[in-house]
Design a protein around this motif. Structure first.
Motif, PDB file in Angstrom:
ATOM      1  N   PRO A 149    -101.514  42.139  -8.378  1.00 50.93           N
ATOM      2  CA  PRO A 149    -101.762  41.384  -9.388  1.00 50.93           C
ATOM      3  C   PRO A 149    -100.318  41.197 -10.160  1.00 50.93           C
ATOM      4  O   PRO A 149    -100.059  40.128 -10.796  1.00 50.93           O
ATOM      5  CB  PRO A 149    -102.773  41.818 -10.614  1.00 50.93           C
ATOM      6  N   ALA A 150     -99.597  42.094 -10.193  1.00 54.20           N
ATOM      7  CA  ALA A 150     -98.275  41.918 -10.917  1.00 54.20           C
ATOM      8  C   ALA A 150     -97.254  40.947 -10.144  1.00 54.20           C
ATOM      9  O   ALA A 150     -96.275  40.656 -10.606  1.00 54.20           O
ATOM     10  CB  ALA A 150     -97.258  43.514 -10.938  1.00 54.20           C
ATOM     11  N   LEU A 151     -97.614  40.743  -8.986  1.00 53.86           N
ATOM     12  CA  LEU A 151     -96.750  39.545  -8.287  1.00 53.86           C
ATOM     13  C   LEU A 151     -97.380  38.240  -8.659  1.00 53.86           C
ATOM     14  O   LEU A 151     -96.841  37.266  -7.669  1.00 53.86           O
ATOM     15  CB  LEU A 151     -97.120  39.943  -6.561  1.00 53.86           C
ATOM     16  N   ARG A 152     -98.233  38.071  -9.361  1.00 53.90           N
ATOM     17  CA  ARG A 152     -98.737  36.637  -9.721  1.00 53.90           C
ATOM     18  C   ARG A 152     -97.513  35.913 -10.349  1.00 53.90           C
ATOM     19  O   ARG A 152     -96.479  36.405 -10.850  1.00 53.90           O
ATOM     20  CB  ARG A 152     -99.616  36.812 -10.707  1.00 53.90           C
ATOM     21  N   GLU A 153     -97.530  34.642 -10.261  1.00 55.87           N
ATOM     22  CA  GLU A 153     -96.872  33.431 -10.748  1.00 55.87           C
ATOM     23  C   GLU A 153     -96.696  33.830 -12.135  1.00 55.87           C
ATOM     24  O   GLU A 153     -97.555  34.493 -13.014  1.00 55.87           O
ATOM     25  CB  GLU A 153     -97.486  32.224 -10.494  1.00 55.87           C
ATOM     26  N   ARG A 154     -95.796  33.030 -12.754  1.00 55.01           N
ATOM     27  CA  ARG A 154     -95.649  33.330 -14.280  1.00 55.01           C
ATOM     28  C   ARG A 154     -96.849  32.587 -14.919  1.00 55.01           C
ATOM     29  O   ARG A 154     -97.556  31.674 -14.358  1.00 55.01           O
ATOM     30  CB  ARG A 154     -94.339  32.396 -14.755  1.00 55.01           C
ATOM     31  N   HIS A 155     -97.497  33.210 -16.136  1.00 51.33           N
ATOM     32  CA  HIS A 155     -98.523  32.522 -16.833  1.00 51.33           C
ATOM     33  C   HIS A 155     -98.022  31.208 -17.629  1.00 51.33           C
ATOM     34  O   HIS A 155     -96.878  31.437 -18.485  1.00 51.33           O
ATOM     35  CB  HIS A 155     -99.153  33.451 -17.670  1.00 51.33           C
ATOM     36  N   TYR A 156     -98.400  30.201 -17.493  1.00 49.67           N
ATOM     37  CA  TYR A 156     -97.906  28.973 -18.004  1.00 49.67           C
ATOM     38  C   TYR A 156     -98.659  28.404 -19.081  1.00 49.67           C
ATOM     39  O   TYR A 156     -98.591  27.329 -19.738  1.00 49.67           O
ATOM     40  CB  TYR A 156     -97.823  27.562 -16.762  1.00 49.67           C
ATOM     41  N   GLY A 157     -99.625  29.136 -19.711  1.00 52.26           N
ATOM     42  CA  GLY A 157    -100.673  28.791 -20.740  1.00 52.26           C
ATOM     43  C   GLY A 157    -101.066  27.663 -20.743  1.00 52.26           C
ATOM     44  O   GLY A 157    -101.786  27.375 -19.789  1.00 52.26           O
TER      45      GLY A 157
END
Length: 222
Positions: free
Chosen positions: A89-97
């Protein structure tokens, strides 16, 4: 660069970073972030081509973001290399809200001030709706990549992830500041090679696409 024949320094880790294959939302220039969007037909073909390109390389392990588009991209190479892709999970994309699910044009129209700060790459800017700042995102990615490299000293690993992650990885190796405009490509399913010597990151090769008929870079700041 022939990574199949090049001996590994016992204190170094070499990482092949791959952005996931194309999705429909990539083609629509729609921000995905943490939303779980699968590969489209082009992306599935790219994943198979990447597997053929990497089949003769020796990887100690394969890690992938736990989002579907990354796992789908990693799966053919994992089969070819007789390894299991480890969801991370730490390799996910940036969270763009609140930007997630919107096209870049829609985000600019609905949130003009926030979009301006996003385009300006303000390191402390966090997206409305619970998104990550560049500083928080870069810290997450730097930490997970350094951790993986530390686990695999003297080895070579494959990491299948997202465009924003590759942006941070390149900046780690090139010393390009977070706020500086991007001057390098980030292509779906291309091969990007980094080396970690235990203290610093080094760029070995970037955006190798000889195995692809086409590859998209729809990200901002190109």
């Amino acid at each position: 660069m022939d990574t199949r024949k090049q001996a590994q320094n016992p204190h170094h880790c070499r990482i092949c970073l791959v952005r996931h294959g194309e999705t429909l939302w990539n083609a629509e220039r729609r921000l995905q972030g943490h939303l779980d969007v699968p590969l489209n037909e082009v992306g599935l073909v790219q994943a198979e081509a990447t597997a053929r390109s990497l089949a003769e390389h020796r990887f100690a392990a394969i890690y992938a973001s736990d989002l579907t588009r990354a796992l789908q991209t990693a799966a053919p190479t994992a089969r070819a290399c007789r390894l299991e892709a480890r969801p991370t999970p730490a390799l996910r994309e940036r969270h763009y809200g609140a930007f997630q699910g919107l096209t870049y044009a829609e985000a600019a129209d609905r949130y003009p001030d926030a979009y301006h700060r996003f385009k300006a790459r303000e390191p402390e800017f966090s997206f409305p709706g619970g998104g990550e700042s560049l500083l928080v995102f870069a810290a997450r990615i730097g930490s997970v990549l350094t951790d993986l490299a530390g686990r695999h000293r003297g080895e070579q690993i494959l990491v299948v992830t997202h465009g924003g992650v590759l942006d941070i990885a390149h900046r780690l190796a090139s010393r390009l500041p977070l706020e500086a405009p991007r001057d390098f490509p980030i292509l779906n399913a291309a091969l990007n090679w980094l080396d970690y010597d235990g203290e610093d990151w080094h760029l070995l090769a970037w955006a190798e696409q000889h195995h692809l008929e086409s590859a998209r870079d729809e990200l901002p700041n190109a």
